[in-house]
Scaffold this active site. Structure first.
Site, PDB file in Angstrom:
ATOM      1  N   GLY A  47       0.768  -1.250   0.000  1.00  0.00           N
ATOM      2  CA  GLY A  47       0.000   0.000   0.000  1.00  0.00           C
ATOM      3  C   GLY A  47       0.790   1.286   0.000  1.00  0.00           C
ATOM      4  N   GLU A 102       3.714   4.945   6.096  1.00  0.00           N
ATOM      5  CA  GLU A 102       2.587   4.025   5.928  1.00  0.00           C
ATOM      6  C   GLU A 102       1.475   4.698   5.126  1.00  0.00           C
ATOM      7  OE1 GLU A 102       1.567   1.336   5.496  1.00  0.00           O
ATOM      8  OE2 GLU A 102       0.544   0.352   7.144  1.00  0.00           O
ATOM      9  N   ASP A 106      -5.591   2.265  10.354  1.00  0.00           N
ATOM     10  CA  ASP A 106      -6.997   1.934  10.522  1.00  0.00           C
ATOM     11  C   ASP A 106      -7.184   1.442  11.963  1.00  0.00           C
ATOM     12  OD1 ASP A 106      -9.621   1.456   9.383  1.00  0.00           O
ATOM     13  OD2 ASP A 106      -9.114  -0.667   9.321  1.00  0.00           O
ATOM     14  N   LYS A 134      -7.362   7.022  10.120  1.00  0.00           N
ATOM     15  CA  LYS A 134      -8.792   6.872  10.439  1.00  0.00           C
ATOM     16  C   LYS A 134      -8.892   6.655  11.950  1.00  0.00           C
ATOM     17  CE  LYS A 134      -9.888   3.666   6.971  1.00  0.00           C
ATOM     18  NZ  LYS A 134     -10.798   2.692   6.335  1.00  0.00           N
ATOM     19  N   PHE A 155     -14.013   3.427   3.489  1.00  0.00           N
ATOM     20  CA  PHE A 155     -13.015   2.577   2.862  1.00  0.00           C
ATOM     21  C   PHE A 155     -12.547   3.320   1.616  1.00  0.00           C
ATOM     22  CE2 PHE A 155     -10.981  -0.798   0.553  1.00  0.00           C
ATOM     23  CZ  PHE A 155     -10.296  -1.439   1.576  1.00  0.00           C
ATOM     24  N   ASP A 162      -5.618  -0.211  -2.082  1.00  0.00           N
ATOM     25  CA  ASP A 162      -6.367  -1.108  -2.953  1.00  0.00           C
ATOM     26  C   ASP A 162      -7.669  -1.600  -2.341  1.00  0.00           C
ATOM     27  OD1 ASP A 162      -5.141  -2.806  -0.943  1.00  0.00           O
ATOM     28  OD2 ASP A 162      -5.785  -4.480  -2.191  1.00  0.00           O
TER      29      ASP A 162
HETATM   30  P1  IMP Z   1      -4.650  -1.654  10.444  1.00  0.00           P
HETATM   31  O1  IMP Z   1      -3.695  -2.704  10.904  1.00  0.00           O
HETATM   32  O2  IMP Z   1      -6.072  -2.014  10.766  1.00  0.00           O
HETATM   33  O3  IMP Z   1      -4.300  -0.262  10.919  1.00  0.00           O
HETATM   34  O4  IMP Z   1      -4.654  -1.690   8.875  1.00  0.00           O
HETATM   35  C1  IMP Z   1      -3.655  -1.219   8.119  1.00  0.00           C
HETATM   36  C2  IMP Z   1      -3.756  -1.720   6.698  1.00  0.00           C
HETATM   37  O5  IMP Z   1      -5.098  -2.034   6.301  1.00  0.00           O
HETATM   38  C3  IMP Z   1      -3.318  -0.641   5.767  1.00  0.00           C
HETATM   39  O6  IMP Z   1      -1.922  -0.647   5.589  1.00  0.00           O
HETATM   40  C4  IMP Z   1      -4.086  -0.951   4.516  1.00  0.00           C
HETATM   41  O7  IMP Z   1      -3.361  -1.856   3.722  1.00  0.00           O
HETATM   42  C5  IMP Z   1      -5.349  -1.604   4.994  1.00  0.00           C
HETATM   43  N1  IMP Z   1      -6.481  -0.646   5.012  1.00  0.00           N
HETATM   44  C6  IMP Z   1      -7.083  -0.092   6.078  1.00  0.00           C
HETATM   45  N2  IMP Z   1      -8.062   0.754   5.724  1.00  0.00           N
HETATM   46  C7  IMP Z   1      -8.059   0.757   4.378  1.00  0.00           C
HETATM   47  C8  IMP Z   1      -8.843   1.465   3.392  1.00  0.00           C
HETATM   48  O8  IMP Z   1      -9.731   2.294   3.678  1.00  0.00           O
HETATM   49  N3  IMP Z   1      -8.537   1.196   2.094  1.00  0.00           N
HETATM   50  C9  IMP Z   1      -7.561   0.321   1.726  1.00  0.00           C
HETATM   51  N4  IMP Z   1      -6.810  -0.350   2.603  1.00  0.00           N
HETATM   52  C10 IMP Z   1      -7.057  -0.132   3.926  1.00  0.00           C
HETATM   53 MG    MG Z   2      -0.910  -1.436   3.744  1.00  0.00          MG
END
Ligand code: IMP
Ligand code: MG
Length: 178
Positions: A47, A102, A106, A134, A155, A162
């Protein structure tokens, strides 16, 4: 873009121009803060590759880049809550000031796990710069040192992000329409 792809773009949230301005600003900050220091920019694949590519070219100081690969999302828009390391760094990071670039924070699980693992290797310092944040989705306690855009619980796709490996090549960031 095909009509099939276009159906999934609800609206543009952040334009190419807005991204460019913010990334340039972040690059100037980092250039100042790491002037004369050995800097390693670490990007989490896939990403963050677009963000890193633009960010590193806005940094006027010498720096090196390296890649990590984690897996935290296994299907479309649902977080599995698991983080595993598929590709690790080769560098001895104890010689560097490390900045993790990064794409999005999320739940915070990915970054928290990555930051903990890298901190154990005693970098000269470690900071996290995220393109998108977020905060309303946070499941663990984690805060980036620099966040370029804070967004609601949408999202999003584009600029490296992606949905099912598609849309990474969009020049803007858009809200995804399932
Ligand atoms: P986390 O571990 O939940 O913070 O997620 C991080 C990863 O989830 C990011 O590096 C993204 O690859 C993916 N991700 C989280 N939200 C989104 C979104 O809205 N669109 C696309 N990928 C997301
Ligand atoms: Mg990612």
């Amino acid at each position: 873009m095909t009509a099939e792809h276009e159906k999934h773009i609800k609206r543009i949230l952040i334009s190419e121009e807005e991204i460019r301005e913010k990334v340039a600003w972040a690059g100037r900050q980092l250039s100042r803060e790491y002037e004369g220091k050995p800097l390693l920019l670490v990007s989490i694949l896939n990403g963050a590759f677009v963000f890193l590519a633009d960010l590193c070219r806005e940094i006027s100081e010498p720096c090196e880049i390296a890649f990590l690969r984690t897996k935290s999302y296994f299907a479309q828009t649902v977080s599995s809550g698991e983080v595993s390391f598929l590709l690790d760094l080769e560098e001895d990071i104890s010689k560097y000031h490390v900045v993790i670039a990064e794409d999005i924070i999320d739940s915070g699980r990915t970054l928290k796990a990555v930051a903990e693992k890298l901190r154990q290797r005693n970098p000269l310092s470690l900071r996290v710069v995220t393109l998108l944040d977020k905060p309303s989705r946070r499941a663990v306690d984690f805060k980036a040192d620099m966040s370029l855009f804070t967004i609601p619980d949408y999202f999003v796709v584009g600029y490296g992000l992606d949905c099912g490996e598609q849309f990474r090549n969009l020049k803007y960031i858009a809200e995804y329409q399932p």
